[in-house]
Design an enzyme around this catalytic site. Structure first.
Site, short mmCIF file in Angstrom:
data_model
loop_
_atom_site.label_atom_id
_atom_site.label_comp_id
_atom_site.label_asym_id
_atom_site.label_seq_id
_atom_site.Cartn_x
_atom_site.Cartn_y
_atom_site.Cartn_z
CD GLU A 48 44.21 41.44 45.66
OE1 GLU A 48 43.67 41.76 44.59
OE2 GLU A 48 44.88 42.22 46.35
CG ASP A 59 41.25 45.80 37.51
OD1 ASP A 59 42.08 45.92 38.42
OD2 ASP A 59 40.21 45.13 37.62
#
Length: 260
Positions: A48, A59
């Site tokens: 990724e 995040d």
């Protein structure tokens, strides 16, 4: 290589997949290429490659800081696709980013740029599946997988809809909250895995940082583990980065071997 091809290859080897996340441009363009090479050498099956955004809401602090370092170092969508195209990888590359960047670039153009640069899948954590029609069509037209997320509180009806749209793999968020390394596996992991009925590979992320956790998730029935913050922490330290990245990837990949 397409994502489904990698999973077929691993099935033939009786292995599960290690999916490794790093933020493109952290700490630099050149070093990202070296880090990706170390991940692959260590055994990562899918990488990724995060396209940094200024407000990465899904995040935690570790990856937020990586995104800010990358942006400060000059990473942007043009440089991102240049970087992806320059990576000599025999594993699928997946873009993880936020919808604002895709929309601003142009949905069709973004999907085509992914395909042209070797990106085989896209994860957009802030794009609800119900609102993904235009991007879904653009990805399908360019041979790029659009990967959706499910969480422990996704109800059965919505999960069925998401599973009908996702391709490549389904990203299973093992715990509520944001990304970040944890010391344990969420108790909800086994429950959500048991609720997912699909032929699409099941990849579990959010909180996995070590070999024991990865092995536990695989034993619960996952087809892949997704690890990000543990790698990003190594990058942030600036100490023996590629060597330590490769070592951690190798340890995590060992946990993805199916024991007879």
């Amino acid at each position: 290589m397409r994502i489904h091809g990698k999973f077929r290859e691993l099935e033939g080897k009786n292995e599960k997949a290690l999916i490794a996340y790093v933020c493109a441009g952290d700490p630099s363009f050149k070093e990202t290429k070296e880090i990706v090479s170390a991940l692959i050498k260590g055994g990562a099956d899918i990488v990724e490659l995060g396209l940094p955004f200024s407000d990465p809401v899904a995040d935690g602090p570790t990856i937020q800081e990586a995104a800010h370092r990358a942006l400060d170092a000059g990473m942007n969508p043009d440089r991102y696709f240049e970087l992806a195209a320059s990576i000599d990888a025999d594993v699928p590359l997946v873009c993880m980013t936020y919808y604002n960047l895709i929309y601003k670039r142009g949905i069709e153009k973004f999907a085509k740029d992914c395909a042209d640069s070797g990106i085989t899948g896209i994860i957009v954590p802030d794009l609800p599946a119900e609102e993904s029609g235009e991007l879904h069509a653009a990805c399908k037209g360019n041979g790029v997988d659009l990967i959706f997320l499910v969480t422990p509180i996704t109800d059965d009806e919505r999960m069925k809809m998401i599973l009908g749209k996702t391709s490549g793999f389904v990203y299973i968020v093992s715990r509520l909250g944001v990304t970040g390394a944890r010391a344990d596996v969420a108790s909800s992991t086994g429950d959500i895995l048991s609720r997912i009925h699909t032929d699409v590979p099941k990849a579990v992320g959010f909180g996995i940082s070590g070999k024991e956790q990865a092995a536990e998730v695989i034993a619960e029935g996952a087809d892949a583990v997704i690890v990000g913050s543990a790698f990003v922490n190594i990058i942030a330290s600036g100490e023996n980065v590629t060597e330590r990245i490769e070592t951690l990837a190798r340890e995590l990949k060992e946990a993805c071997q199916i024991k007879d």
